[in-house]
Design a protein around this motif. Structure first.
Motif, PDB file in Angstrom:
ATOM      1  N   VAL A 211       0.906  -1.131   0.042  1.00 54.04           N
ATOM      2  CA  VAL A 211       0.133  -0.021   0.100  1.00 54.04           C
ATOM      3  C   VAL A 211       0.861   1.168   0.053  1.00 54.04           C
ATOM      4  N   ASP A 212       0.456   2.244  -0.953  1.00 60.83           N
ATOM      5  CA  ASP A 212       1.294   3.372  -0.749  1.00 60.83           C
ATOM      6  C   ASP A 212       1.069   4.303   0.545  1.00 60.83           C
ATOM      7  N   ARG A 213       1.934   4.813   1.213  1.00 62.34           N
ATOM      8  CA  ARG A 213       1.669   5.855   2.424  1.00 62.34           C
ATOM      9  C   ARG A 213       1.961   7.223   2.067  1.00 62.34           C
ATOM     10  N   LEU A 214       1.172   7.802   2.597  1.00 65.37           N
ATOM     11  CA  LEU A 214       1.448   9.666   2.294  1.00 65.37           C
ATOM     12  C   LEU A 214       1.309  10.018   3.599  1.00 65.37           C
ATOM     13  N   VAL A 215       2.836  10.676   3.848  1.00 66.66           N
ATOM     14  CA  VAL A 215       2.938  11.459   5.148  1.00 66.66           C
ATOM     15  C   VAL A 215       2.785  12.939   5.167  1.00 66.66           C
ATOM     16  N   PHE A 216       1.753  13.305   5.851  1.00 64.27           N
ATOM     17  CA  PHE A 216       1.341  14.733   6.222  1.00 64.27           C
ATOM     18  C   PHE A 216       2.020  15.160   7.421  1.00 64.27           C
ATOM     19  N   LEU A 217       2.388  16.434   7.638  1.00 62.16           N
ATOM     20  CA  LEU A 217       2.813  17.054   8.919  1.00 62.16           C
ATOM     21  C   LEU A 217       1.815  18.062   9.302  1.00 62.16           C
ATOM     22  N   GLY A 218       1.343  18.058  10.534  1.00 64.06           N
ATOM     23  CA  GLY A 218       0.315  19.165  10.724  1.00 64.06           C
ATOM     24  C   GLY A 218       0.431  19.776  12.106  1.00 64.06           C
ATOM     25  N   THR A 221      -5.139  22.189  17.495  1.00 65.90           N
ATOM     26  CA  THR A 221      -5.141  22.650  18.593  1.00 65.90           C
ATOM     27  C   THR A 221      -5.755  21.306  19.462  1.00 65.90           C
ATOM     28  N   GLY A 222      -5.879  20.188  18.607  1.00 63.36           N
ATOM     29  CA  GLY A 222      -6.229  18.992  19.403  1.00 63.36           C
ATOM     30  C   GLY A 222      -8.048  18.720  18.736  1.00 63.36           C
ATOM     31  N   THR A 223      -8.416  19.969  18.242  1.00 65.59           N
ATOM     32  CA  THR A 223      -9.791  19.695  17.688  1.00 65.59           C
ATOM     33  C   THR A 223      -9.827  20.509  16.295  1.00 65.59           C
ATOM     34  N   GLN A 224      -9.015  21.517  16.178  1.00 64.88           N
ATOM     35  CA  GLN A 224      -9.007  22.425  14.875  1.00 64.88           C
ATOM     36  C   GLN A 224      -7.599  22.561  14.273  1.00 64.88           C
ATOM     37  N   VAL A 225      -7.680  21.935  12.986  1.00 60.66           N
ATOM     38  CA  VAL A 225      -6.264  21.867  12.205  1.00 60.66           C
ATOM     39  C   VAL A 225      -6.181  23.189  11.692  1.00 60.66           C
ATOM     40  N   VAL A 226      -4.940  23.500  12.084  1.00 60.74           N
ATOM     41  CA  VAL A 226      -4.381  25.297  11.491  1.00 60.74           C
ATOM     42  C   VAL A 226      -3.549  25.199  10.289  1.00 60.74           C
ATOM     43  N   TRP A 227      -2.773  24.048  10.158  1.00 58.61           N
ATOM     44  CA  TRP A 227      -2.175  23.591   8.987  1.00 58.61           C
ATOM     45  C   TRP A 227      -1.565  22.220   8.947  1.00 58.61           C
ATOM     46  N   VAL A 228      -1.454  22.004   7.454  1.00 54.57           N
ATOM     47  CA  VAL A 228      -1.035  20.441   7.190  1.00 54.57           C
ATOM     48  C   VAL A 228      -0.342  20.680   5.850  1.00 54.57           C
ATOM     49  N   SER A 229       0.730  19.915   5.919  1.00 53.18           N
ATOM     50  CA  SER A 229       1.849  19.940   4.754  1.00 53.18           C
ATOM     51  C   SER A 229       1.262  19.279   3.646  1.00 53.18           C
ATOM     52  N   VAL A 230       1.887  19.167   2.294  1.00 60.25           N
ATOM     53  CA  VAL A 230       1.417  18.387   1.187  1.00 60.25           C
ATOM     54  C   VAL A 230       2.497  17.232   1.144  1.00 60.25           C
ATOM     55  N   PRO A 231       2.011  16.282   1.096  1.00 60.51           N
ATOM     56  CA  PRO A 231       3.122  14.946   1.140  1.00 60.51           C
ATOM     57  C   PRO A 231       3.955  15.162  -0.197  1.00 60.51           C
ATOM     58  N   VAL A 232       5.314  15.085  -0.079  1.00 60.85           N
ATOM     59  CA  VAL A 232       6.198  15.055  -1.290  1.00 60.85           C
ATOM     60  C   VAL A 232       6.116  13.838  -2.077  1.00 60.85           C
ATOM     61  N   PHE A 233       6.087  12.731  -1.766  1.00 63.87           N
ATOM     62  CA  PHE A 233       6.015  11.439  -2.443  1.00 63.87           C
ATOM     63  C   PHE A 233       5.363  10.466  -1.412  1.00 63.87           C
ATOM     64  N   SER A 234       5.157   9.321  -2.218  1.00 65.72           N
ATOM     65  CA  SER A 234       4.434   8.167  -1.585  1.00 65.72           C
ATOM     66  C   SER A 234       5.381   7.028  -1.367  1.00 65.72           C
ATOM     67  N   GLN A 235       5.245   6.777  -0.158  1.00 65.84           N
ATOM     68  CA  GLN A 235       6.297   5.623   0.643  1.00 65.84           C
ATOM     69  C   GLN A 235       5.851   4.259   0.384  1.00 65.84           C
ATOM     70  N   SER A 236       6.221   3.340  -0.413  1.00 59.84           N
ATOM     71  CA  SER A 236       5.668   1.916  -0.635  1.00 59.84           C
ATOM     72  C   SER A 236       6.290   0.994   0.630  1.00 59.84           C
ATOM     73  N   ALA A 237       6.027  -0.418   0.161  1.00 64.50           N
ATOM     74  CA  ALA A 237       6.328  -1.187   1.218  1.00 64.50           C
ATOM     75  C   ALA A 237       7.515  -1.464   1.652  1.00 64.50           C
ATOM     76  N   SER A 238       8.012  -2.051   2.620  1.00 64.82           N
ATOM     77  CA  SER A 238       9.105  -2.424   3.183  1.00 64.82           C
ATOM     78  C   SER A 238      10.494  -1.626   2.839  1.00 64.82           C
ATOM     79  N   GLN A 239      10.377  -0.500   3.122  1.00 65.31           N
ATOM     80  CA  GLN A 239      10.830   0.747   3.007  1.00 65.31           C
ATOM     81  C   GLN A 239      11.220   1.649   4.288  1.00 65.31           C
ATOM     82  N   THR A 240      12.391   2.263   4.330  1.00 60.39           N
ATOM     83  CA  THR A 240      12.698   3.218   5.373  1.00 60.39           C
ATOM     84  C   THR A 240      13.078   4.473   4.826  1.00 60.39           C
TER      85      THR A 240
END
Lengths: 302, 100
Positions: A211-218, A221-240
């Motif tokens: 499965v391709d994983r997409l990583v966001f950083l955000g 406040t615990g209830t309201q999102v104020v910022w989320v990054s856009v994923p740079v690429f998708s990470q596939s299985a068995s990778q670090t």
């Protein structure tokens, strides 16, 4: 003179002008400034009454430090009295207040300094003269306020008043929680602190599930999102892959080194209670984030 | 000291190298980019809340507590996952594309 033989020229000069020596006696000018030795006025204007106390308020974020308060007072008897108190505040950034009982006197000076090893920006102190003790209802004099450190601190007279969020903050490197497999990274700005996130680094190891994983950083406040990054690429299985965020970076990935980077907002200050977290779309139960390492600029929350 | 959270299993130190304290909070069960967060019911949050004036601050949520780890503790190695024929073939294809 006194049995000493003078040169002939000097003797002749003295003999020639005896009258001049009497009209112009040799001597220094009398001083224009004199000093009073009795009923002297106090050297300082701050009169401390019997109901006054010195309140020392601390907000500390570094374990194992000491704070020294040194006072010099002029008593009604004319004696000089020194008071030195030492405090060991907790490192939880919770406001603590200590009271010093003062005799009736004139306050000549007050200093607050940190013990050895106190880092700049770790301990914020405010010294105020309060009327009425711990249940005080007025503070007529704010003596000084600001951060104390190993070789610097607060001084009165000639004080500075520094707000907890004023000026550059204290840079800190934090190693966060290493989450159990299948869990996101979640870091919370602690109570009493204010952070500006400078860099954030974490490593994700994916399991064999295809499965391709997409990583966001955000930030939220615990209830309201104020910022989320856009994923740079998708990470596939068995990778670090290592993920790096910092202000001003261009989003890119480097397959050979298995590193990718992305940009943080240029200047975002996060108050206490805000959460910095990863959001990994497609995350599997066997995927594992390592403990994040991040650099923040920290202030004491007012 | 190193601790392991009893609620989420996360491992953390309570004291950073610069002398600052670290306050652990459990990650949520689910989160998505739109901000939908599902917290775990036994979430542990060590961040402090102020009590009444004169009262000591207290932890936001105790959760299932934490366990102190022995010095030198290392996380267990992940179990080797069974790799079927299709998975091995896929890895060979990916490796050939990466190295060109």
């Amino acid at each position: 003179m006194n049995g000493v033989e003078l040169p002939p020229a000097v003797e002749e000069a003295e003999e020639a002008q005896p009258e001049a020596a009497e009209e112009f006696p040799w001597g220094t000018l009398p001083p224009l400034i004199t000093y009073q030795l009795r009923d002297v006025q106090p050297a300082a204007w701050l009169h401390v009454t019997p109901n006054d106390q010195l309140a020392v308020q601390l907000k500390n974020g570094q374990a194992g430090i000491g704070v020294y308060v040194c006072l010099r007072l002029l008593l009604p008897t004319g004696e000089l009295k020194e008071i030195v108190e030492t405090y060991s505040p907790a490192a939880n950034r919770v406001s603590e207040t200590y009271y010093i009982t003062l005799p009736e006197s004139y306050l000549l000076s007050a200093t607050v300094v940190g013990s050895g090893g106190v880092k700049v920006g770790a301990c914020w102190v405010r010294a105020i003269l309060v009327y009425g003790g711990p249940k005080w209802h007025s503070f007529p004099v704010l003596l000084a306020a600001g951060y104390v450190a190993e070789l610097s601190g607060l001084a009165w007279p000639y004080p500075r008043y520094i707000h907890p969020c004023e000026g550059p903050g204290r840079p800190r490197v934090i190693v966060g929680t290493d989450p159990a497999p299948g869990n996101q990274i979640t870091e919370t700005v602690p109570t009493g602190a204010r952070w500006r996130l400078l860099t954030f680094r974490a490593q994700l190891t994916t399991n064999a599930t295809v499965v391709d994983r997409l990583v966001f950083l955000g930030f939220d406040t615990g209830t309201q999102v104020v910022w989320v990054s856009v994923p740079v690429f998708s990470q596939s299985a068995s990778q670090t892959w290592g993920y790096h965020w910092a202000a001003g970076l261009q989003a890119r990935s480097l397959a050979g080194a298995q590193i990718c980077q992305d940009a943080l907002p240029d200047y975002v200050v996060l108050p206490a209670g805000f959460v910095i977290r990863t959001i990994t779309a497609g995350m599997q139960a066997g995927d594992d984030w390592e403990a994040p390492n991040y650099l923040v600029e920290e202030w004491s929350e007012p | 000291m190193m601790y392991q959270c009893g609620s989420c299993g996360g491992v953390y130190q309570d004291l950073m190298a610069d002398g600052s304290l670290y306050f652990h909070a459990c990650p949520p069960l689910e989160v998505d980019p739109r901000g939908r967060v599902v917290e775990r019911p036994d979430k542990r949050n060590e961040n402090l809340v102020m009590g009444e004036p004169g009262e000591a601050p207290r932890m936001k949520a105790e959760g299932r507590g934490r366990v102190e780890l022995e010095p030198g503790w290392q996380p267990p190695a992940p179990a080797a996952e069974p790799r079927g024929l299709l998975a091995r073939a896929w890895e060979r294809i990916r490796a050939s594309v990466t190295t060109g």
